[in-house]
Design a protein around this motif. Structure first.
Motif, mmCIF file in Angstrom:
data_model
loop_
_atom_site.group_PDB
_atom_site.id
_atom_site.type_symbol
_atom_site.label_atom_id
_atom_site.label_comp_id
_atom_site.label_asym_id
_atom_site.label_seq_id
_atom_site.Cartn_x
_atom_site.Cartn_y
_atom_site.Cartn_z
ATOM 1 N N GLU A 35 14.997 11.568 8.844
ATOM 2 C CA GLU A 35 14.956 10.399 8.866
ATOM 3 C C GLU A 35 14.600 9.036 9.443
ATOM 4 N N HIS B 28 5.756 3.796 2.932
ATOM 5 C CA HIS B 28 7.595 3.858 3.432
ATOM 6 C C HIS B 28 8.718 3.564 2.387
ATOM 7 N N GLU B 29 8.680 2.015 2.767
ATOM 8 C CA GLU B 29 9.929 1.762 2.183
ATOM 9 C C GLU B 29 10.041 2.141 0.817
ATOM 10 N N ARG B 30 8.597 1.842 0.189
ATOM 11 C CA ARG B 30 8.859 2.070 -1.684
ATOM 12 C C ARG B 30 9.836 3.679 -1.835
ATOM 13 N N SER B 31 9.229 4.525 -1.276
ATOM 14 C CA SER B 31 9.261 5.865 -1.162
ATOM 15 C C SER B 31 11.286 6.638 -0.562
ATOM 16 N N ALA B 32 11.724 5.196 0.526
ATOM 17 C CA ALA B 32 12.601 5.683 1.054
ATOM 18 C C ALA B 32 13.812 5.795 -0.095
ATOM 19 N N SER B 33 14.995 6.548 0.769
ATOM 20 C CA SER B 33 15.988 7.290 -0.565
ATOM 21 C C SER B 33 16.881 6.282 -0.722
ATOM 22 N N GLY B 34 16.912 5.146 0.424
ATOM 23 C CA GLY B 34 17.894 3.937 -0.092
ATOM 24 C C GLY B 34 17.699 2.894 1.276
ATOM 25 N N ALA C 104 20.336 5.160 5.279
ATOM 26 C CA ALA C 104 19.447 6.317 4.354
ATOM 27 C C ALA C 104 17.562 6.523 5.672
ATOM 28 N N GLU C 105 16.906 5.405 5.982
ATOM 29 C CA GLU C 105 15.997 5.663 6.978
ATOM 30 C C GLU C 105 16.539 4.656 8.466
#
Length: 530
Positions: A325, A353-359, A504-505
């Motif tokens: 994460e 990277h943020e576009r593919s983050a889960s939250g 989330a990350e």
């Protein structure tokens, strides 16, 4: 370990510093001294002619250019030597054979051969020993000759004209990457003075290549080349090359790598032509622009060159490491121009990277800067990245004393380092209008230097490990190793980290100093310390 602890004694010895001061006012003395040290180590200057050298300088991008060039020529099957600085984690990284830092046994063997010869002869020479960088340069030449490399890519330390690598007399080709303002106390405070120093690596009849330069630099480089008798070419844009396989892919991220890749294509192409086709000493067919600059033609790169550009690696420069994460973005940018490039790279890459983050993603800056660099100006550029937290620490890998000889720097006191961190923190608060009147508290309980810390989104830590552990909040298993002693952090500081635990990350940009990036990599990539 003994070899490295002995090497570190060359960093500060008072007579060496006095020698540097004396020579700074008479730079020609530097090269004369280097020649004398080389001979005392049992090497003759003309032996260096057999190393088939590619010599590269510049303010930013010289290491990346060397990395591209070395990878291309290694892909052709040549046995390569590569000398660069500084090291990130281990000093052996500075001297590479076929892209790999030389092994511990080889380093130790060759270290004592060279050190022994210099030590035996020192009484006859007023007790002088070469300073740290000079010694490593002599060691690199010795290693490359003993290991019989087919070619050596040599990166200049600082400047060019009086840099100790400039005892090279006959490289096959030389290159100058992008110029900017850095090391002003040594090189001068204008782009023209800096260009004069860098152009000092040109040699009579040896082709030189450079990229497009800021105004003021190019006329000086052209004048230097003319004086020295070096044909100087300006590299084309990367998109001008026409490979058969579609657009070129680079192993190093960031727009600024495109000019480095073009320079590497010209350097490797010219080396192959001059070294491997001795009958054909002709330089490329040229187009001459109105201002008299020779334009190097774009050629069609061979499949081996295309693969070399794609395979190139250069740790600590626009490098991304994902640990679950937590994603680390590492870039050793430490000048204004390289920081502009870093900000552009980080904003683009972090957004992907943020576009593919889960939250939700928490963004953290981990920053330090050293020497005479204008850290306030660099921090101002970083404000546009919108960090949730800015964290500052000195270039100390961990506060628990351990003999980590590769990372030791005896030229700066811990107190000075911490004062610098507090200054950086203040600059950040002013840039972000965070106010400076919230009262101070202690960050770490009892056991360490007491650092004032303001509530808000800035924190100062005493070492890289404590900063990384606070930023990641136990979410990176590599840092959660029980063997890594953690520091007792005050309750209020733990409370402040709630957004990091809830996100989330976590995205961390580590920048401002290659030494900071190296110290971080020691913890984040344990294999790099082996």
């Amino acid at each position: 370990m003994d070899a490295i602890c002995t090497l570190n004694t060359l960093q500060t010895n008072a007579s060496a510093l006095e020698q540097v001061r004396r020579e700074r006012s008479n730079p020609q003395l530097q090269l004369n001294a280097m020649r004398a040290f080389l001979e005392r180590a049992g090497l003759a200057v003309d032996e260096l002619d057999h190393l088939n050298i590619i010599h590269v300088t510049g303010t930013k991008g010289k290491g990346s250019t060397c990395a591209f060039t070395e990878q291309i020529l290694r892909n052709y099957g040549f046995r390569t030597g590569f000398y660069s600085s500084p090291h990130l984690v281990q000093v052996r990284e500075r001297i590479r054979i076929n892209g790999q830092p030389i092994g511990k046994d080889l380093f130790t063997k060759y270290f004592w051969q060279v050190y022994g010869r210099l030590d035996e002869t020192k009484d006859a020479h007023g007790g002088t020993m070469p300073a740290y960088f000079r010694f490593l340069t002599i060691l690199a030449f010795h290693v490359f000759l003993q290991e019989k490399v087919d070619l050596a890519v040599i990166e200049v330390g600082i400047g060019g004209a009086y840099d100790c690598t400039n005892i090279i007399r006959r490289p096959w080709v030389c290159g100058i990457s992008s110029l900017g303002i850095d090391h002003t106390q040594i090189l001068g405070d204008t782009i023209e003075k800096i260009a004069w120093q860098k152009g000092g690596i040109f040699k009579p009849g040896v082709p030189g290549f450079t990229v497009r330069q800021p105004e003021g630099a190019m006329p000086v480089l052209k004048e230097r080349a003319k004086e020295i008798g070096c044909p100087l070419w300006v590299c084309p844009q990367l998109e001008d090359y026409q490979p058969d396989c579609g657009p070129l892919h680079l192993g190093l991220a960031g727009q600024h790598q495109r000019s480095n890749a073009s320079l590497a294509l010209q350097l490797s192409h010219t080396w192959l032509q001059r070294r491997c086709l001795p009958a054909d000493h002709s330089f490329p067919i040229t187009t001459v622009e109105n201002n008299g600059t020779l334009q190097a033609p774009a050629f069609s790169p061979s499949p081996i060159m295309v693969k070399g550009l794609a395979d190139a690696q250069w740790p600590g420069r626009t490098q991304t490491l994902k640990h679950g994460e937590v994603t680390y973005f590492l870039d050793g940018a430490h000048t204004m121009r390289s920081m502009q490039a870093c900000v552009q790279w980080f904003r683009e890459t972090a957004a992907q990277h943020e576009r593919s983050a889960s939250g939700a993603v928490a963004r953290v800056l981990l920053f330090n800067a050293t020497g005479e660099r204008d850290s306030a100006a660099m921090l101002k550029l970083l404000v546009t990245c919108h960090f949730d937290f800015a964290v500052f620490c000195p270039n100390i890998t961990e506060a628990i004393a351990s003999c980590n000889a590769d990372q030791q720097n005896f030229n700066v006191s811990v107190e000075n380092m911490l004062t610098r961190c507090l200054d950086n923190e203040r600059s950040w608060r002013l840039h972000n209008r965070l106010g400076d009147d919230k009262g101070t508290q202690l960050l770490i309980q009892d056991s360490l230097p007491r650092l004032p810390e303001h509530r808000g989104d800035t924190l100062v830590f005493p070492c890289i490990l404590s900063a990384l552990q606070w930023i990641t909040q136990g979410r990176d298993s590599v840092l959660a190793d029980p063997a890594k002693t953690t520091l007792a952090v005050k309750q209020s500081v733990t409370a402040k980290a709630a957004p990091l635990r809830e996100a989330a990350e976590i995205h961390v940009l580590i920048t401002g100093s290659l030494h900071l990036v190296g110290g971080a990599l020691k913890h984040l990539d344990p294999a790099s310390s082996k």
